[in-house]
Design an enzyme around this catalytic site. Structure first.
Site, PDB file in Angstrom:
ATOM      1  CB  SER A  12      28.410 -62.480  76.784  1.00  0.00           C
ATOM      2  OG  SER A  12      29.149 -62.512  75.426  1.00  0.00           O
ATOM      3  CG  HIS A  39      27.455 -59.996  73.274  1.00  0.00           C
ATOM      4  ND1 HIS A  39      28.499 -60.229  74.128  1.00  0.00           N
ATOM      5  CD2 HIS A  39      27.075 -58.470  73.451  1.00  0.00           C
ATOM      6  CE1 HIS A  39      28.808 -59.058  74.555  1.00  0.00           C
ATOM      7  NE2 HIS A  39      28.056 -58.248  74.193  1.00  0.00           N
ATOM      8  CG  ASP A 131      29.828 -55.291  76.028  1.00  0.00           C
ATOM      9  OD1 ASP A 131      29.845 -54.198  76.316  1.00  0.00           O
ATOM     10  OD2 ASP A 131      29.156 -55.569  75.159  1.00  0.00           O
TER      11      ASP A 131
END
Lengths: 196, 278
Positions: A12, A39, A131
């Site tokens: 991320s 991300h 996530d």
């Protein structure tokens, strides 16, 4: 790992350095395809793959829809698309974001687990949300190998912690140890799993 | 959150039966959709209907047309924006518009138009380039309810800030507010924008060609198809394009490795604009 093996990696915001380090540790002859969710902003362009290429011995590029999955290549999920593993190729999707993220790590990991079962190695790196936790659990449930970056070595520990809680990973490794571990798995060394 | 289903072989059987049943009962053909994302959406539908298995969903869907309507909505991805991918519109202005200026009349097919955001974006672009008067846009989607929504041209007011930014980034120079009137929480697009737009239902999986076009736009639609269905749709597009007609695909779609590649040449490689050359 057989010919259908695949490494899936999720990072991320704040995990970019971790991805660079990991890719930097994979030698030119690394035999598996590597798919990465980093991300990123919706409008991002190809610069991220150029940036990562600077750290990698393997060729890096953004995955296209229905692109064949080839060994020894690094595939980056394009901005604003989910990346999924199908039988022999990638697929893209613009379904709603998962955990506010598109691409989402869970989507890649769950599709890889579904398509390739025990031949998947899932790696969750630094990040500040949840996530990847569900996805890594799916990888492990389908017989794949689950790896999480040691939260103590992560710039942001929330994502590794969530993945550890949800997936009970086979390995929790310091960042520098992940690439050598992947190389060893490719040489036939599989982690011993208790009680499964 | 969809539940992740593990029992693989049985789930495959259930999935095939569901898709076969839906096709035979309702005529919607999802049998050649890309599996990985289709499975996710079916899991979502099972969860939303409060069911546990694909077989339960099949039972409900076959007996309950309302459930089918919800399923079609879940299975078709209708997420889009006005001037989504602004760089596409810049490339379209630079590369496609000069070609279109040479046509006395321009027929455009927007295949898979969803709720219409990209259709209105194209209408605005053509209007600004002085081409709208001689253009006709055929906007189609497989789902009639969605087509009706597209026809209404009403979008949430809260999205307008983002759409305005997209419009400006896409090379738009007018005040974007010229194109809509605000009413409560809604932005109602100027009705003149759809004066030359024909909305109708058309399914790329089952319907044939219905006209000859100078431009076909089909962006981020075929990513949901498997390679067999993709091939079918591409054949349809090739047969529906005039010679030197333009095909626009999504940013990460291509004709590479398609049997149709030799019939097209790239007009803009980055934005996936192609021209039919034979």
């Amino acid at each position: 790992m057989s010919q259908t093996g695949i490494v899936v990696i999720g990072a991320s915001l704040g995990g970019l350095r971790a991805v660079e380090t990991l890719l930097g540790g994979l030698p030119a002859g690394f035999p598996l395809p590597v798919a990465i969710i980093q991300h990123r902003e919706a409008g991002s362009d190809d610069r991220l793959s150029d940036l990562l290429q600077g750290h990698a011995a393997l060729p890096v590029g953004e995955a296209e829809d229905k692109e064949a999955i080839a060994p020894g290549r690094v595939y980056l999920a394009p901005a604003d698309y989910h990346l999924l593993v199908e039988n022999g190729h990638f697929a893209l999707s613009t379904e709603p974001p998962v955990w506010f993220a598109r691409p989402a790590i869970d989507v890649l990991f769950e599709s890889a687990a579904e398509a390739r079962g025990a031949q998947v190695i899932g790696v969750v790196l630094s990040g500040s949300n949840e996530d990847g936790a569900r996805g890594l659990a799916a990888v492990r449930r389908c017989g794949g190998i689950a790896v999480v970056q040691d939260p103590a070595t992560a710039e942001s520990s929330a994502m590794p912690n969530a993945a550890i809680a949800a997936a009970k990973p086979d390995e929790i490794l310091p960042l520098e140890g992940i690439a050598p571990f992947l190389v060893r798995v490719c040489e036939g060394v599989r982690p011993v799993r208790e009680g499964t | 959150m969809p539940t992740y289903v593990k029992n693989k072989p049985l789930e495959h059987i259930e999935l095939e039966l569901l898709l076969e049943g839906v096709f035979r009962q309702y005529g919607f053909d999802f049998r050649k959709y890309a599996l990985a994302s289709l499975r996710r959406r079916i899991s979502t539908a099972i969860q939303a209907e409060g069911l546990a298995t694909i077989s339960e969903l099949q039972n409900k869907v076959l007996h309950d047309p309302d459930c089918m309507e919800r399923l079609v909505l879940t299975l078709s991805i209708n997420v889009t924006k006005l001037f989504r991918d602004p760089s596409f519109y810049i490339a379209f202005r630079q590369k496609a518009v000069p070609v279109m200026r040479t046509y006395p009349f321009i027929r455009i097919w927007h295949a898979g138009c969803a709720t219409g955001e990209e259709v209105y974006s194209m209408a605005i672009l053509l209007e600004e380039e002085g081409l709208y008067e001689r253009a006709r846009i055929y906007a189609t989607d497989m789902n009639e309810a969605v087509v009706k929504k597209a026809q209404a041209g009403i979008f949430p007011m809260k999205s307008m800030k983002e759409y305005t930014a997209n419009y400006q980034e896409a090379g738009g120079t007018r005040p974007f507010s010229e194109y809509y009137t605000a009413q409560y929480d809604s932005a109602i697009l100027r009705p003149e924008l759809r004066r030359n737009v024909v909305f109708s239902a058309h399914n790329l999986a089952t319907d044939g060609s219905f006209n000859e076009f100078n431009v076909i736009l089909c962006r981020n639609v075929m990513i949901y198809f498997n390679q067999v269905l993709q091939e079918r749709a591409q054949t349809l597009f090739r047969e529906s394009l005039v010679n030197f007609g333009i095909l626009a695909l999504g940013r990460k779609e291509s004709l590479r490795a398609s049997t149709h590649e030799e019939f097209f040449e790239p007009l803009d490689t980055g934005e996936r604009l192609y021209r039919r050359v034979k």
